[in-house]
Design a protein around this motif. Structure first.
Motif, mmCIF file in Angstrom:
data_model
loop_
_atom_site.group_PDB
_atom_site.id
_atom_site.type_symbol
_atom_site.label_atom_id
_atom_site.label_comp_id
_atom_site.label_asym_id
_atom_site.label_seq_id
_atom_site.Cartn_x
_atom_site.Cartn_y
_atom_site.Cartn_z
ATOM 1 N N UNK A 117 -63.303 -88.880 -13.758
ATOM 2 C CA UNK A 117 -62.825 -87.778 -14.589
ATOM 3 C C UNK A 117 -61.885 -86.878 -13.779
ATOM 4 N N UNK A 118 -61.132 -86.061 -14.466
ATOM 5 C CA UNK A 118 -60.243 -85.115 -13.799
ATOM 6 C C UNK A 118 -61.073 -84.117 -12.988
ATOM 7 N N UNK A 119 -62.233 -83.721 -13.490
ATOM 8 C CA UNK A 119 -63.103 -82.791 -12.749
ATOM 9 C C UNK A 119 -63.501 -83.381 -11.398
ATOM 10 N N UNK A 120 -63.733 -84.680 -11.342
ATOM 11 C CA UNK A 120 -64.077 -85.327 -10.086
ATOM 12 C C UNK A 120 -62.907 -85.275 -9.103
ATOM 13 N N UNK A 121 -61.684 -85.325 -9.600
ATOM 14 C CA UNK A 121 -60.504 -85.259 -8.718
ATOM 15 C C UNK A 121 -60.424 -83.914 -8.033
ATOM 16 N N UNK A 122 -60.813 -82.876 -8.752
ATOM 17 C CA UNK A 122 -60.772 -81.523 -8.203
ATOM 18 C C UNK A 122 -61.781 -81.341 -7.071
ATOM 19 N N UNK A 123 -62.833 -82.166 -7.070
ATOM 20 C CA UNK A 123 -63.869 -82.061 -6.062
ATOM 21 C C UNK A 123 -63.600 -82.921 -4.838
ATOM 22 N N UNK A 124 -62.501 -83.658 -4.846
ATOM 23 C CA UNK A 124 -62.216 -84.561 -3.719
ATOM 24 C C UNK A 124 -61.361 -83.901 -2.677
ATOM 25 N N UNK A 154 -51.652 -82.206 -20.888
ATOM 26 C CA UNK A 154 -50.540 -82.796 -20.125
ATOM 27 C C UNK A 154 -50.832 -82.730 -18.623
ATOM 28 N N UNK A 155 -51.333 -81.576 -18.172
ATOM 29 C CA UNK A 155 -51.652 -81.403 -16.754
ATOM 30 C C UNK A 155 -52.743 -82.379 -16.316
ATOM 31 N N UNK A 156 -53.809 -82.511 -17.118
ATOM 32 C CA UNK A 156 -54.888 -83.457 -16.802
ATOM 33 C C UNK A 156 -54.343 -84.880 -16.655
ATOM 34 N N UNK A 157 -53.498 -85.268 -17.586
ATOM 35 C CA UNK A 157 -52.935 -86.621 -17.568
ATOM 36 C C UNK A 157 -52.080 -86.833 -16.330
ATOM 37 N N UNK A 158 -51.284 -85.846 -15.978
ATOM 38 C CA UNK A 158 -50.452 -85.940 -14.775
ATOM 39 C C UNK A 158 -51.313 -85.997 -13.511
ATOM 40 N N UNK A 159 -52.399 -85.212 -13.482
ATOM 41 C CA UNK A 159 -53.296 -85.227 -12.325
ATOM 42 C C UNK A 159 -53.916 -86.610 -12.137
ATOM 43 N N UNK A 160 -54.366 -87.222 -13.237
ATOM 44 C CA UNK A 160 -54.968 -88.549 -13.144
ATOM 45 C C UNK A 160 -53.930 -89.581 -12.736
ATOM 46 N N UNK A 161 -52.732 -89.489 -13.293
ATOM 47 C CA UNK A 161 -51.669 -90.424 -12.929
ATOM 48 C C UNK A 161 -51.317 -90.290 -11.450
ATOM 49 N N UNK A 162 -51.239 -89.070 -10.961
ATOM 50 C CA UNK A 162 -50.945 -88.834 -9.549
ATOM 51 C C UNK A 162 -52.029 -89.445 -8.665
ATOM 52 N N UNK A 163 -53.280 -89.256 -9.060
ATOM 53 C CA UNK A 163 -54.403 -89.831 -8.320
ATOM 54 C C UNK A 163 -54.282 -91.355 -8.257
ATOM 55 N N UNK A 164 -54.027 -91.984 -9.397
ATOM 56 C CA UNK A 164 -53.901 -93.442 -9.423
ATOM 57 C C UNK A 164 -52.714 -93.911 -8.588
ATOM 58 N N UNK A 165 -51.587 -93.226 -8.719
ATOM 59 C CA UNK A 165 -50.397 -93.601 -7.945
ATOM 60 C C UNK A 165 -50.659 -93.469 -6.449
ATOM 61 N N UNK A 166 -51.400 -92.443 -6.050
ATOM 62 C CA UNK A 166 -51.729 -92.251 -4.631
ATOM 63 C C UNK A 166 -52.691 -93.315 -4.112
ATOM 64 N N UNK A 167 -53.343 -94.039 -5.018
ATOM 65 C CA UNK A 167 -54.211 -95.163 -4.641
ATOM 66 C C UNK A 167 -53.405 -96.473 -4.582
#
Length: 158
Positions: free
Chosen positions: A151-158, A28-41
Motif C-alpha cells: 500500500x502507499x501507507x507502507x511506502x511512507x514507512x520505508x 494522483x499523488x498516491x498513484x505517482x508515489x506507487x509508480x515511483x516505488x516500482x520504477x525504483x525497484x
C-alpha cells in the motif's frame, strides 16, 4: 510471469455515474508515489491492461511517465468493478502465451481482489487500498503465488 495488480488512486465520491468518478489530487499523488516505488525497484512492463473507467484511466496517466516505454496498452471493458475475474485471467493467460513476462493491471475493487483469488487461490481475496499493488507470480502452468501486497501507507514507512 509477474502480474502487478493495481487499484486506482483515491477518487471523488460523486459524479454523474460510477464510470465518470475522477481521481482526487491525493489519488494522483498516491498513484505517482506507487509508480515511483516500482520504477525504483527496476520494474518494467511488457503490457498494461486498464479499466475504461475514468479513475483507472487517470491512474494509468499518472503512472505512465514512469513506464513510458510500454507499447502494449489495452483498455478492456471487463476490467470494471463488477467485471469478470475469469475473463481477466483468460486475457492474462493469453498474454503469457505470447511471451509477456511482466504485466500491469489497473482496475477496481472488488475485481482486483477476485483476480488475485483466481490466480493464487491460497491468497484468498485480498482487500486493496487505493493505489495498492499486489504482485502475483504465475508459473508456466498458470498456477500463481501472491508475493506481496503493498500500500502507499507502507511506502511512507520505508
Amino acid at each position: 510471469m509477474h502480474i502487478y495488480i493495481m487499484r486506482h488512486g483515491e477518487a471523488e465520491m460523486l459524479a454523474h455515474s460510477d464510470s465518470e468518478r475522477a481521481l482526487t489530487a491525493l489519488g494522483r499523488l498516491e498513484s505517482e508515489m506507487m509508480a515511483s516505488y516500482l520504477a525504483n525497484q527496476n520494474i518494467s512492463f511488457d503490457a498494461v491492461m486498464v479499466s475504461p473507467y475514468l479513475r483507472a484511466q487517470q491512474t494509468w496517466q499518472s503512472v505512465f511517465p514512469f513506464f513510458s516505454a510500454v507499447a502494449n496498452v489495452q483498455t478492456l471493458q471487463f476490467l470494471t468493478p463488477g467485471g469478470s475475474a475469469r475473463k481477466s485471467v483468460d486475457e492474462i493467460l493469453a498474454l503469457q502465451a505470447t511471451g509477456v513476462q511482466k504485466l500491469l493491471i489497473v482496475s477496481h475493487l472488488p475485481l482486483v481482489g477476485y483476480i488475485v483469488g483466481e490466480l493464487a487461490p491460497e491468497a484468498g481475496v485480498p482487500a486493496f487500498s487505493t493505489s495498492a499493488v499486489g504482485i502475483v507470480e504465475l508459473d508456466e502452468d498458470g498456477f500463481g503465488n501472491l508475493h506481496s501486497l503493498t500500500s502507499v501507507a507502507q511506502l511512507s514507512n520505508q
